[in-house]
Design a protein around this motif. Structure first.
Motif, PDB file in Angstrom:
ATOM      1  N   LEU B 113       0.819  -1.221   0.000  1.00 54.75           N
ATOM      2  CA  LEU B 113       0.000   0.000   0.000  1.00 54.75           C
ATOM      3  C   LEU B 113       0.851   1.268   0.000  1.00 54.75           C
ATOM      4  O   LEU B 113       0.390   2.326  -0.409  1.00 54.75           O
ATOM      5  CB  LEU B 113      -0.911   0.029   1.237  1.00 54.75           C
ATOM      6  CG  LEU B 113      -2.298  -0.577   1.098  1.00 54.75           C
ATOM      7  CD1 LEU B 113      -3.029  -0.522   2.425  1.00 54.75           C
ATOM      8  CD2 LEU B 113      -3.105   0.152   0.036  1.00 54.75           C
ATOM      9  N   VAL B 114       2.108   1.173   0.485  1.00 51.10           N
ATOM     10  CA  VAL B 114       2.934   2.387   0.534  1.00 51.10           C
ATOM     11  C   VAL B 114       3.430   2.788  -0.853  1.00 51.10           C
ATOM     12  O   VAL B 114       3.910   3.893  -1.037  1.00 51.10           O
ATOM     13  CB  VAL B 114       4.165   2.235   1.460  1.00 51.10           C
ATOM     14  CG1 VAL B 114       3.740   1.880   2.863  1.00 51.10           C
ATOM     15  CG2 VAL B 114       5.143   1.225   0.912  1.00 51.10           C
ATOM     16  N   ILE B 115       3.311   1.897  -1.839  1.00 49.84           N
ATOM     17  CA  ILE B 115       3.795   2.248  -3.178  1.00 49.84           C
ATOM     18  C   ILE B 115       2.747   3.101  -3.877  1.00 49.84           C
ATOM     19  O   ILE B 115       1.619   2.672  -4.061  1.00 49.84           O
ATOM     20  CB  ILE B 115       4.062   0.982  -4.020  1.00 49.84           C
ATOM     21  CG1 ILE B 115       4.973   0.022  -3.256  1.00 49.84           C
ATOM     22  CG2 ILE B 115       4.670   1.353  -5.361  1.00 49.84           C
ATOM     23  CD1 ILE B 115       5.127  -1.315  -3.934  1.00 49.84           C
ATOM     24  N   PRO B 116       3.089   4.328  -4.260  1.00 49.89           N
ATOM     25  CA  PRO B 116       2.100   5.151  -4.968  1.00 49.89           C
ATOM     26  C   PRO B 116       1.752   4.514  -6.318  1.00 49.89           C
ATOM     27  O   PRO B 116       2.633   3.995  -7.014  1.00 49.89           O
ATOM     28  CB  PRO B 116       2.824   6.487  -5.178  1.00 49.89           C
ATOM     29  CG  PRO B 116       4.089   6.421  -4.411  1.00 49.89           C
ATOM     30  CD  PRO B 116       4.391   5.001  -4.123  1.00 49.89           C
ATOM     31  N   ALA B 117       0.473   4.563  -6.668  1.00 50.49           N
ATOM     32  CA  ALA B 117       0.014   3.914  -7.900  1.00 50.49           C
ATOM     33  C   ALA B 117       0.751   4.447  -9.121  1.00 50.49           C
ATOM     34  O   ALA B 117       0.937   3.740 -10.108  1.00 50.49           O
ATOM     35  CB  ALA B 117      -1.491   4.133  -8.053  1.00 50.49           C
ATOM     36  N   GLN B 118       1.196   5.715  -9.045  1.00 51.57           N
ATOM     37  CA  GLN B 118       1.815   6.333 -10.221  1.00 51.57           C
ATOM     38  C   GLN B 118       3.123   5.657 -10.616  1.00 51.57           C
ATOM     39  O   GLN B 118       3.528   5.734 -11.776  1.00 51.57           O
ATOM     40  CB  GLN B 118       2.080   7.814  -9.959  1.00 51.57           C
ATOM     41  CG  GLN B 118       0.824   8.639  -9.797  1.00 51.57           C
ATOM     42  CD  GLN B 118       0.369   8.682  -8.348  1.00 51.57           C
ATOM     43  OE1 GLN B 118       0.900   7.976  -7.493  1.00 51.57           O
ATOM     44  NE2 GLN B 118      -0.626   9.497  -8.059  1.00 51.57           N
ATOM     45  N   VAL B 119       3.780   4.981  -9.661  1.00 55.89           N
ATOM     46  CA  VAL B 119       5.042   4.298  -9.985  1.00 55.89           C
ATOM     47  C   VAL B 119       4.800   3.247 -11.055  1.00 55.89           C
ATOM     48  O   VAL B 119       5.635   3.020 -11.929  1.00 55.89           O
ATOM     49  CB  VAL B 119       5.657   3.677  -8.712  1.00 55.89           C
ATOM     50  CG1 VAL B 119       6.871   2.846  -9.051  1.00 55.89           C
ATOM     51  CG2 VAL B 119       6.025   4.755  -7.717  1.00 55.89           C
ATOM     52  N   ALA B 120       3.619   2.613 -11.002  1.00 51.50           N
ATOM     53  CA  ALA B 120       3.337   1.528 -11.940  1.00 51.50           C
ATOM     54  C   ALA B 120       2.891   2.035 -13.315  1.00 51.50           C
ATOM     55  O   ALA B 120       2.860   1.272 -14.275  1.00 51.50           O
ATOM     56  CB  ALA B 120       2.254   0.611 -11.352  1.00 51.50           C
TER      57      ALA B 120
END
Lengths: 297, 273
Positions: B113-120
């Motif tokens: 959950l800590v990974i911002p969606a924009q990274v993907a």
């Protein structure tokens, strides 16, 4: 049917979607950030080269990256405290036993949260229009000269911050209200018998007991505010003089306007690392602060 | 302090806050009924001199608003239905079915959950380009078909389902699928409503991913159409406000109708479990 197998069947659709469309791309983003993937590679994958940490190195030497980072930190550092202060004030007012028609006020104060960012950002653009905007008209009435809110590099970010506070304070307001309601009423009762005034009750009962809620709210808001994108996209297009270019705006431009996907991935990963570092730091600070107060008494 | 004065102060402040929250929205509604050019006058008018539906007609007849409205409805409904199904099944499995590595897998998901969606988003764009989903409805829908937040929400709620109920059904020889469909799902109804409205609102309001994956106007959702209209029609405040009303009104009404479920979900989702 074997229960173990049933469990995996139930999990399969969600895990497949998350794995293929989230986890895999995140890993690929790390790989992509180590390449010079650009328009030429998009046309023919043979043009792709591995460049190691070059993209990150180049970013650190790019003025626009630093100003995007500075703008984003400005937005977070000013926007988060203001948003949470507004949420706290609204929650305290709503929670007061003297407040009337509470469900009505709660709904109205929460309404901006569910609205579409793009649509309400468009509204704000007109309200803050230099010539015909209601805001400048109102200021002129009390003798203040018109301000070029979205066209002046000094005012554009404050205007976006004001917008974000208006749009988001209702969210944390609801969470803080739940925190307030969880404080046992007999604590206040005891304080009143001891003759503690309302401000003293607030400092010595409300604030300390609200601490875990506030920490949660701070961390969630900080993580969210670092992802600033739609507001500058709609209200200022990053201008004036790039004063509202955020890190994500930079990523979007690098990646999908100039098709430098390698560089853009490096920007995305830097943002991830920064969010991770800042929220971890906040969590540490919160935990450290807890012990003395909690154990000495 | 005098309790009567306190009462006036508190309710006065609440009214001022409520006015600040509501005024931009009311102004939008009012300007949307003004004639073209009417709002760009000094002093800026608060109410239309002669209320007209001209801007709405213009939007639907010439700006393709009907199409964008349908696109938004289609995409948001599809995401809601699909995400609801997969999140309900996964959340239930995490809450009630025993399997090897359950806790560890769940912890890993929460950690992600800590990974911002924009990274993907950048590799995701390339992936969808490879399988031919860029500039299609599916391109917007597919990545939203399951969410970690949704799984978490369902799991928290489903843990309240009594094990004895499930065991009794198993002893009676019911299959796991039947237990889920006939016993568990009816008990999960409140969280289904909560999750559905959350997902629908998020999909409706989403901007960045549709902006990336939809390259042609024909698939635009309302926020995308509005952002592009706002760039072409900077001067037409009345038209833009009508567009904003069309975009905001459906979600505001949905929220008003299902407010209780929405706020419940907000609290359930933000309390550590």
């Amino acid at each position: 049917m074997n229960r173990q197998r049933a469990a995996w069947l139930f999990l399969a659709p969600a895990l497949l979607v998350l794995g293929v469309f989230f986890i895999l791309p995140v890993i690929a983003a790390l790989g992509l950030s180590l390449t010079d993937y650009d328009l030429y590679a998009l046309a023919d994958i043979h043009n792709l080269r591995f460049v190691g940490l070059h993209n990150y190195w180049a970013l650190l030497h790019r003025p626009l990256f630093w100003s995007a980072l500075g703008n984003t930190f400005y937005f977070v550092a000013v926007g988060v405290p203001l948003s949470i202060a507004a949420s706290l004030v609204a929650a305290l007012l709503l929670n007061s036993p003297l407040a009337r028609i509470r469900p009505f006020f709660r709904t109205v104060l929460f309404a901006p949260v569910v609205t579409t960012v793009v649509a309400v950002a468009v509204i704000w653009r007109y309200l803050f229009n230099t010539r015909y905007g209601l805001v400048n008209y109102g200021l002129a009435e009390i003798g203040i000269h018109p301000i070029d809110w979205l066209g002046d590099p000094h005012w554009a970010m404050p205007t976006i911050i004001a917008f974000a506070v208006w749009k988001n304070f209702g969210y944390n307001m609801i969470i803080i209200m739940a925190g307030l309601q969880a404080i046992p009423p007999d604590l206040y009762e005891a304080a009143r018998i001891d003759g503690a005034s309302a401000p003293r009750q607030f400092w010595h009962i409300t604030l300390p007991l609200l601490r875990p809620t506030m920490m949660l709210v701070v961390i969630l808001t900080v993580a969210g505010y670092f992802q600033l994108f739609a507001e500058p996209y709609v209200m200022t297009e990053g201008g004036p003089l790039q004063s509202t270019v955020s890190v994500l705006y930079l990523m979007y431009q690098d990646g999908f306007k100039w098709w430098n996907l390698g560089t853009a991935s490096a920007v995305a990963f830097m943002l991830f690392l920064i969010i991770f570092a800042v929220t971890t730091l906040l969590l540490r600070l919160a935990r450290r602060g807890e012990h003395p107060a909690g154990k000495r008494t | 302090m005098n309790p009567r004065l306190a009462k006036v102060l508190i309710n006065g402040s609440l009214s001022a806050l409520a006015a600040a929250a509501l005024l931009p929205l009311l102004w939008m509604l009012s300007v949307s009924f003004m004639a073209p050019g009417e709002a760009s006058a000094l002093p800026p008018p608060l109410l239309p001199a002669h209320a007209t539906l001209h801007n709405y007609r213009e939007l639907f007849a010439h700006a393709g608003m009907g199409r964008y409205l349908l696109n938004s409805l289609l995409i948001s409904s599809a995401i809601t239905a699909l995400a609801l199904a997969s999140n309900l099944m996964a959340g239930y499995a995490f809450a009630k079915l025993r399997f090897a590595g359950r806790e560890r897998l769940f912890q890993a998901l929460i950690g992600a959950l800590v990974i911002p969606a924009q990274v993907a988003m950048l590799p995701l764009f390339l992936l969808l380009k490879t399988i031919g989903l860029v500039n299609s409805y599916a391109g917007v829908i597919v990545p939203g078909m399951a969410t970690i937040f949704g799984i978490y929400l369902v799991r928290q709620y489903a843990r309240g389902v009594p094990d004895e109920l499930l065991e009794a059904a198993r002893i009676d020889g019911a299959s796991e699928l039947r237990i889920f469909g006939q016993i568990v799902l009816p008990l999960l109804k409140p969280i289904m409503v909560t999750l559905a409205i959350f997902t629908f609102l998020a999909a409706w309001n989403d901007f960045m991913w549709p902006l990336i994956v939809l390259t042609g106007q024909e698939h635009y959702t309302l926020p995308l159409a509005l952002a592009s209209l706002a760039r072409d029609h900077v001067q037409d405040s009345e038209l833009m406000m009508a567009g904003s009303v069309v975009t905001v009104l459906p979600v505001l009404l949905l929220f008003l109708a299902l407010q209780r479920y929405y706020l419940q979900g907000l609290l359930l989702g933000s309390v550590k479990g």
